[in-house]
Motif scaffolding. Structure first.
Motif, short mmCIF file in Angstrom:
data_model
loop_
_atom_site.label_atom_id
_atom_site.label_comp_id
_atom_site.label_asym_id
_atom_site.label_seq_id
_atom_site.Cartn_x
_atom_site.Cartn_y
_atom_site.Cartn_z
N LYS A 1 0.83 -1.21 0.00
CA LYS A 1 0.00 0.00 0.00
C LYS A 1 0.87 1.26 0.00
N ALA A 2 0.29 2.36 -0.44
CA ALA A 2 1.03 3.63 -0.52
C ALA A 2 1.40 4.15 0.87
N GLU A 3 0.58 3.85 1.87
CA GLU A 3 0.85 4.32 3.24
C GLU A 3 0.95 3.14 4.19
N LEU A 4 2.01 3.16 5.01
CA LEU A 4 2.19 2.06 5.96
C LEU A 4 1.39 2.32 7.24
N SER A 5 0.84 1.25 7.80
CA SER A 5 0.12 1.38 9.08
C SER A 5 1.14 1.32 10.22
N MET A 6 0.69 1.60 11.44
CA MET A 6 1.58 1.54 12.61
C MET A 6 2.15 0.13 12.77
N GLU A 7 1.32 -0.88 12.50
CA GLU A 7 1.79 -2.26 12.62
C GLU A 7 2.88 -2.55 11.59
N GLU A 8 2.66 -2.01 10.41
CA GLU A 8 3.66 -2.23 9.35
C GLU A 8 4.98 -1.51 9.67
N ILE A 9 4.87 -0.36 10.32
CA ILE A 9 6.09 0.36 10.74
C ILE A 9 6.88 -0.52 11.71
N ASP A 10 6.17 -1.11 12.67
CA ASP A 10 6.83 -2.01 13.63
C ASP A 10 7.48 -3.18 12.91
N LEU A 11 6.77 -3.70 11.92
CA LEU A 11 7.28 -4.84 11.16
C LEU A 11 8.53 -4.44 10.36
N LEU A 12 8.51 -3.24 9.80
CA LEU A 12 9.66 -2.76 9.02
C LEU A 12 10.88 -2.57 9.92
N VAL A 13 10.65 -1.96 11.08
CA VAL A 13 11.76 -1.76 12.03
C VAL A 13 12.30 -3.12 12.48
N ALA A 14 11.41 -4.05 12.75
CA ALA A 14 11.82 -5.38 13.20
C ALA A 14 12.61 -6.09 12.10
N SER A 15 12.19 -5.91 10.86
CA SER A 15 12.87 -6.57 9.74
C SER A 15 14.28 -6.00 9.54
N ILE A 16 14.39 -4.68 9.61
CA ILE A 16 15.72 -4.06 9.46
C ILE A 16 16.62 -4.49 10.62
N SER A 17 16.06 -4.47 11.83
CA SER A 17 16.84 -4.87 13.02
C SER A 17 17.30 -6.32 12.89
N SER A 18 16.40 -7.15 12.41
CA SER A 18 16.72 -8.57 12.27
C SER A 18 17.86 -8.76 11.26
N LEU A 19 17.81 -8.00 10.19
CA LEU A 19 18.87 -8.07 9.17
C LEU A 19 20.21 -7.61 9.76
N VAL A 20 20.15 -6.53 10.51
CA VAL A 20 21.37 -5.99 11.14
C VAL A 20 21.96 -7.02 12.12
N ARG A 21 21.07 -7.66 12.89
CA ARG A 21 21.52 -8.66 13.86
C ARG A 21 22.11 -9.87 13.15
N GLU A 22 21.39 -10.32 12.14
CA GLU A 22 21.80 -11.51 11.37
C GLU A 22 23.18 -11.31 10.72
N LEU A 23 23.38 -10.12 10.17
CA LEU A 23 24.64 -9.84 9.47
C LEU A 23 25.73 -9.31 10.40
N ASN A 24 25.37 -9.14 11.66
CA ASN A 24 26.29 -8.55 12.65
C ASN A 24 26.83 -7.20 12.12
N THR A 25 25.89 -6.39 11.66
CA THR A 25 26.25 -5.12 11.03
C THR A 25 26.72 -4.10 12.07
N LYS A 26 27.85 -3.49 11.77
CA LYS A 26 28.37 -2.43 12.66
C LYS A 26 28.17 -1.04 12.06
N ARG A 27 28.01 -0.98 10.75
CA ARG A 27 27.75 0.30 10.07
C ARG A 27 26.58 0.11 9.10
N LEU A 28 25.64 1.03 9.20
CA LEU A 28 24.46 0.94 8.34
C LEU A 28 24.20 2.30 7.67
#
Lengths: 251, 196
Positions: free
Chosen positions: A109-136
């Motif tokens: 959808k063109a606009e994300l809901s509050m739940e989708e915002i949480d999901l997006l933050v969780a997805s980015i965080s999960s990627l950062v954790r998985e890759l052990n990212t130190k710089r993003l």
């Protein structure tokens, strides 16, 4: 005994000599920094260099691209003399296209809901954790904000993302786009209030000459210069020299 | 011509200076070729240096022709051409990997940035930066900003142990220009007309 002027914060040296000098050694580790400016000011180049130096220093580095696809970006970084293609093969430097992530998460959808915002933050965080990212780097946060629409949602997103990245001990640069001659540091006027730091890149016109400039407006956890510097994008990376005051147009 | 005014004499005076020195080389118009040979041929070769030549007087193409005519080896010379763009004649400089263009002599910060870039690119341990000339830069810039430019440029080069030579033409200099150059230089060398 005098306190050390730079404080106790561990630094994430950007690898850009002039910028590290401006920041008394680098960005304080775990900070989330807004790198803002209008088009053609060198934001993406500077952000990429920050990541490449990190990867060369054995820090896992992640570029989340929102507007341009990774292949096009890679074509732009190859001229850097310090860039090593093995960084990509070894996974030290990773490129992810956010639109592909939206598709995977079903955010069509063109606009994300509050739940989708949480999901997006969780997805980015999960990627950062998985890759052990130190710089993003997220380029650009403005494009993400277009899908959030309201200042409340933008605030919520940037706050949650910033906290999550900081908890993961990741130093982040969020690239923000502003209109030329804008006095604001972001298009929506929300992101800069939440970020730990703001670095402003501009085009300064002086007697018909157009100079690329960089200025650190704020950076929590360190002393820093607030002066304006002129920069050049070269195959050896971003070079900076002080803006000569004698010719300043006062902007 | 006195010994000091010959290319060998000029090189000998420069050779006495330690790395990181900044020199104001004040010459008469007629001494230009002797200065070129003394600085770029004899002195730079003797010290085994890469040279970064900032030209605000004549274009890269023209200076290259002069040096070729003098049979001076330019293989270790890199040029920052501040004049071709405003003359709308950038073709030669754009094609030559030894030349970098600055859009206008008013973009003094960009001159510093190009010098910094070439210093980083140079594999040579020893470096020489020649600024030709302060008089030409003064046509396009006021003394206030020129003074600031020289101070930052020379301080940076000094920290890198690079030699800086600032050329000025006596016939075209004002006391203000002479003062602002002398303020940042360790030594003044005057190369007069034959017989002076």
């Amino acid at each position: 005994m005098m306190e050390p002027r730079t404080g106790d914060r561990v630094r994430c040296a950007t690898g850009i000599d002039g910028l590290d000098t401006i920041l008394y050694g680098g960005i304080p580790t775990d900070n989330t920094v807004i790198l803002t400016g209008s088009c053609g000011t060198g934001k993406t180049s500077l952000a990429l260099e920050f990541l490449i130096h990190g990867a060369l220093n054995n820090e896992n580095s992640l570029f989340i691209s929102v507007t341009e696809n990774s292949e096009k970006l890679l074509a732009n970084i190859i001229p850097y003399r310090f860039f090593d293609k093995d960084l990509l093969k070894s996974g030290k430097l990773v490129f992810v296209d956010l639109p592909a992530m939206y598709d995977r998460l079903g955010m069509t959808k063109a606009e994300l809901s509050m739940e989708e915002i949480d999901l997006l933050v969780a997805s980015i965080s999960s990627l950062v954790r998985e890759l052990n990212t130190k710089r993003l780097v997220i380029d650009s946060i403005t494009s993400v904000c277009y899908k959030l629409k309201t200042p409340e949602k933008i605030r919520d997103f940037v706050l949650k993302l910033s906290k999550a990245l900081s908890d993961l001990r990741c130093t982040s640069i969020l690239v923000s786009e502003v209109a030329p001659h804008s006095n604001a540091y972001s298009l929506f006027g929300v992101e800069e209030a939440i970020a730990d730091g703001i670095m402003l890149m501009s085009n300064l016109e002086r007697r018909g000459d157009l100079l690329r400039t960089l200025q650190v407006i704020k950076m929590r956890g360190t002393m820093h210069s607030r002066a304006k510097y002129v920069l050049d994008l070269t195959p050896v990376g971003v070079l900076l020299v002080p803006l000569l005051k004698g010719g300043s147009a006062g902007t | 011509m006195s010994d000091a005014n010959t290319p060998q004499g000029i090189a000998a005076q420069l050779s006495e200076l330690s790395p990181g020195s900044a020199v104001s080389l004040q010459m008469s118009v007629d001494s230009y070729l002797e200065v070129m040979r003394g600085v770029l041929d004899i002195f730079a070769r003797k010290k085994d240096m890469d040279t970064i030549y900032v030209t605000a007087t004549i274009s890269f193409e023209a200076i290259k022709r002069v040096l070729d005519a003098l049979d001076i080896d330019t293989s270790r010379m890199y040029f920052v051409d501040c004049i071709s763009h405003i003359m709308m004649g950038t073709t030669a400089a754009q094609k030559d990997e030894h030349a970098s263009l600055v859009e206008s002599p008013t973009m003094l910060e960009n001159i510093m940035l190009k010098v910094e870039y070439l210093i980083r690119m140079s594999p040579s341990k020893n470096k020489l930066v020649v600024l030709d000339s302060i008089n030409s830069l003064s046509i396009h810039n006021n003394n206030w900003i020129l003074s600031e430019f020289l101070h930052i440029l020379v301080s940076g080069l000094r920290a890198k142990d690079a030699y800086t030579i600032i050329l000025s033409v006596e016939e075209h200099s004002t006391p203000e220009i002479v003062n602002l150059v002398n303020l940042v230089c360790d030594q003044v060398i005057r190369i007069g007309k034959p017989g002076d």
